[in-house]
Design a protein around this motif. Sequence first.
Motif, short mmCIF file in Angstrom:
data_model
loop_
_atom_site.label_atom_id
_atom_site.label_comp_id
_atom_site.label_asym_id
_atom_site.label_seq_id
_atom_site.Cartn_x
_atom_site.Cartn_y
_atom_site.Cartn_z
N THR A 185 0.84 -1.21 0.00
CA THR A 185 0.00 0.00 0.00
C THR A 185 0.87 1.25 0.00
O THR A 185 2.02 1.24 0.48
N SER A 186 0.30 2.34 -0.52
CA SER A 186 1.03 3.61 -0.56
C SER A 186 1.26 4.16 0.84
O SER A 186 2.28 4.82 1.11
N VAL A 187 0.32 3.90 1.75
CA VAL A 187 0.46 4.38 3.13
C VAL A 187 1.69 3.74 3.78
O VAL A 187 2.52 4.43 4.41
N ALA A 188 1.81 2.42 3.64
CA ALA A 188 2.94 1.72 4.24
C ALA A 188 4.26 2.12 3.61
O ALA A 188 5.28 2.27 4.30
N VAL A 189 4.25 2.34 2.29
CA VAL A 189 5.47 2.79 1.59
C VAL A 189 5.89 4.16 2.09
O VAL A 189 7.08 4.41 2.37
N ALA A 190 4.92 5.07 2.24
CA ALA A 190 5.22 6.42 2.72
C ALA A 190 5.82 6.39 4.12
O ALA A 190 6.80 7.09 4.41
N GLN A 191 5.24 5.57 5.00
CA GLN A 191 5.74 5.46 6.38
C GLN A 191 7.15 4.88 6.40
O GLN A 191 8.02 5.36 7.14
N LYS A 192 7.39 3.87 5.60
CA LYS A 192 8.68 3.19 5.59
C LYS A 192 9.78 4.11 5.07
O LYS A 192 10.91 4.15 5.60
N LEU A 193 9.49 4.87 4.01
CA LEU A 193 10.52 5.69 3.37
C LEU A 193 10.56 7.13 3.88
O LEU A 193 11.42 7.92 3.47
N GLY A 194 9.61 7.47 4.76
CA GLY A 194 9.61 8.81 5.33
C GLY A 194 9.21 9.88 4.35
O GLY A 194 9.76 10.99 4.34
N ILE A 195 8.23 9.58 3.49
CA ILE A 195 7.72 10.57 2.53
C ILE A 195 6.22 10.66 2.70
O ILE A 195 5.60 9.83 3.38
N SER A 196 5.61 11.66 2.07
CA SER A 196 4.16 11.81 2.17
C SER A 196 3.47 10.75 1.33
O SER A 196 4.06 10.19 0.39
N GLN A 197 2.21 10.49 1.68
CA GLN A 197 1.46 9.49 0.90
C GLN A 197 1.27 9.96 -0.54
O GLN A 197 1.34 9.16 -1.47
N ALA A 198 1.06 11.26 -0.73
CA ALA A 198 0.88 11.79 -2.09
C ALA A 198 2.13 11.54 -2.93
O ALA A 198 2.04 11.16 -4.11
N THR A 199 3.30 11.75 -2.31
CA THR A 199 4.56 11.49 -3.03
C THR A 199 4.71 10.01 -3.33
O THR A 199 5.13 9.63 -4.43
N ALA A 200 4.33 9.16 -2.37
CA ALA A 200 4.41 7.72 -2.57
C ALA A 200 3.53 7.28 -3.73
O ALA A 200 3.94 6.47 -4.58
N ILE A 201 2.30 7.82 -3.78
CA ILE A 201 1.37 7.48 -4.86
C ILE A 201 1.97 7.87 -6.21
O ILE A 201 1.94 7.11 -7.18
N ARG A 202 2.53 9.09 -6.28
CA ARG A 202 3.11 9.59 -7.53
C ARG A 202 4.30 8.75 -7.97
O ARG A 202 4.44 8.41 -9.14
N LYS A 203 5.16 8.38 -7.03
CA LYS A 203 6.36 7.60 -7.37
C LYS A 203 5.98 6.17 -7.79
O LYS A 203 6.58 5.61 -8.72
N ILE A 204 5.02 5.58 -7.09
CA ILE A 204 4.59 4.22 -7.44
C ILE A 204 4.00 4.20 -8.85
O ILE A 204 4.26 3.31 -9.66
N HIS A 205 3.18 5.22 -9.16
CA HIS A 205 2.62 5.31 -10.49
C HIS A 205 3.71 5.50 -11.55
O HIS A 205 3.67 4.89 -12.63
N LYS A 206 4.72 6.30 -11.22
CA LYS A 206 5.80 6.58 -12.15
C LYS A 206 6.64 5.35 -12.46
O LYS A 206 6.93 5.03 -13.62
N TYR A 207 7.01 4.61 -11.41
CA TYR A 207 7.94 3.50 -11.60
C TYR A 207 7.25 2.15 -11.81
O TYR A 207 7.82 1.26 -12.46
N ALA A 208 6.09 1.97 -11.24
CA ALA A 208 5.40 0.68 -11.37
C ALA A 208 4.29 0.73 -12.41
O ALA A 208 3.75 -0.31 -12.80
N GLY A 209 3.93 1.94 -12.84
CA GLY A 209 2.86 2.06 -13.84
C GLY A 209 1.51 1.68 -13.30
O GLY A 209 0.65 1.20 -14.03
N ARG A 210 1.29 1.88 -11.98
CA ARG A 210 0.01 1.47 -11.38
C ARG A 210 -0.63 2.63 -10.64
O ARG A 210 0.06 3.45 -10.02
N ASP A 211 -1.96 2.68 -10.71
CA ASP A 211 -2.71 3.67 -9.93
C ASP A 211 -3.02 3.08 -8.56
O ASP A 211 -3.64 2.00 -8.47
N VAL A 212 -2.59 3.74 -7.50
CA VAL A 212 -2.81 3.25 -6.14
C VAL A 212 -3.44 4.34 -5.30
O VAL A 212 -3.49 5.50 -5.66
N LYS A 213 -3.88 3.93 -4.12
CA LYS A 213 -4.46 4.87 -3.17
C LYS A 213 -3.70 4.84 -1.87
O LYS A 213 -3.01 3.86 -1.57
#
Length: 460
Positions: free
Chosen positions: A432-460
Amino acid sequence: MYKNLFGILLPSETKDCTAVLCRTAAGVPQERSTDKMDYEQLGHILENIHPGVTIADGNGIFRFVSDSYLNGRNVKGSDIIGKFAGSEEMMEMFSPCVTQTVFETHKRVTTVQKGADNDETFVTGIPVFHAGKLEMIISYSSWEIAGFDDLKARYNVLQYQNKKLLDEIELMTSRDGGRRYIAESSRSKDARRLVKVFCEAGCPCYIYGPPGSGKSYLASTIYGKKGTLYSYDCAPVSEEIVEKELLEDSSMISPFSGIYAVIIKHIDRLSPRLQKAVLEKCRKAGIVPVGLSEHSIEELKEADQLTEEFISAFASYQVQVYSLGERAEDLKHFIDYYLGLANEKYARSIELTPRAMGCLLSHDWKENIDEVHRTMERIVLTSEKKRVDVFDLPDRITGGSAEVFAQKASLKDMLEFYESGLILRAYEKYKTSVAVAQKLGISQATAIRKIHKYAGRDVK
């Protein structure tokens, strides 16, 4: 265009009756639409596809026996024609009588049958129906059983030819339904033009080039528009089998087969004796020979592998097909095509960056079209990102993609490379984007944008 199980290439506009004959010979119970049947004419047509053909009517009475069945046997046509398959005489002559078995069961039957001379043969019997009633029974022999070694050899040949056939069917049907030959480079356009000129003039043709460069597809595409084709590969079989399958009276190289041209792959494997015999038989049958080889006639002449008849038939009608490495415009279209095909197959939307495309275009594709196909499928299947860059390509393409990239990349590229790895590994582990944001110390919005950029997936 499609290819049936006997190596026959039929144009898409082939009449329905021919298609029915081919399906019948392939072992499929058929419904017939005509009210009268010329057993003699039908039998001679089927005899060009299979040896040992017999035809019985719907009452189990034999109406046709092919010459290829009678040859070498102490049996005459009059001993069989007009006789009931279930009669005591026929049951003694055939053990078991396949026609009678089909007559009783109304089902397709394949078995080993012992004839009047105690010769053992694989025989298939097929029921043909009209208006729901048994109209006739067509039986044919696959081959005589000379022993286990002969059976094993034939099995190996059939296995090889079946694989090649499936590969060719995929090739013939996948590119725009087999209607289009990719020819964007000047060399491919010239090859296509020459083959078309020779085909329209009714001339033979000799197409040579490296394996996987599209020789067979080019020949089939052009000559297939002119008429029915027969395709034969000399590579996996012995001289004895080639002679049997190309030169016997029941082979497809016959004036009665309706074949326009025969495509002979690895034609340079024919011995001098068979070169003369095959070309002579094509000439007498009015069938155009199309030879495929990896070597030019000049190369084979230097190796003293050709007869004068062979040189005379093909020397003036040579067409060279180049490797993909020498057809850059074609290569790009093949990459785009197989990328799209794999994306559709695996429900993905992988893209190539300009740098990745440049790297693929500069690669030496030793196995040509087949290698491009496999490589693009692997990239689509294994890529963790939507946009594939140079460092995402297989090592054999780049010679160590990460190392090559590290030597040539800018600081921005390197930072993006390591960032993408962190994001993808974290998303794969935490989901999940929430768990990624917490683990990497970034905002959830940034996590969503990065996941979409590198994984090509729309997440919440």
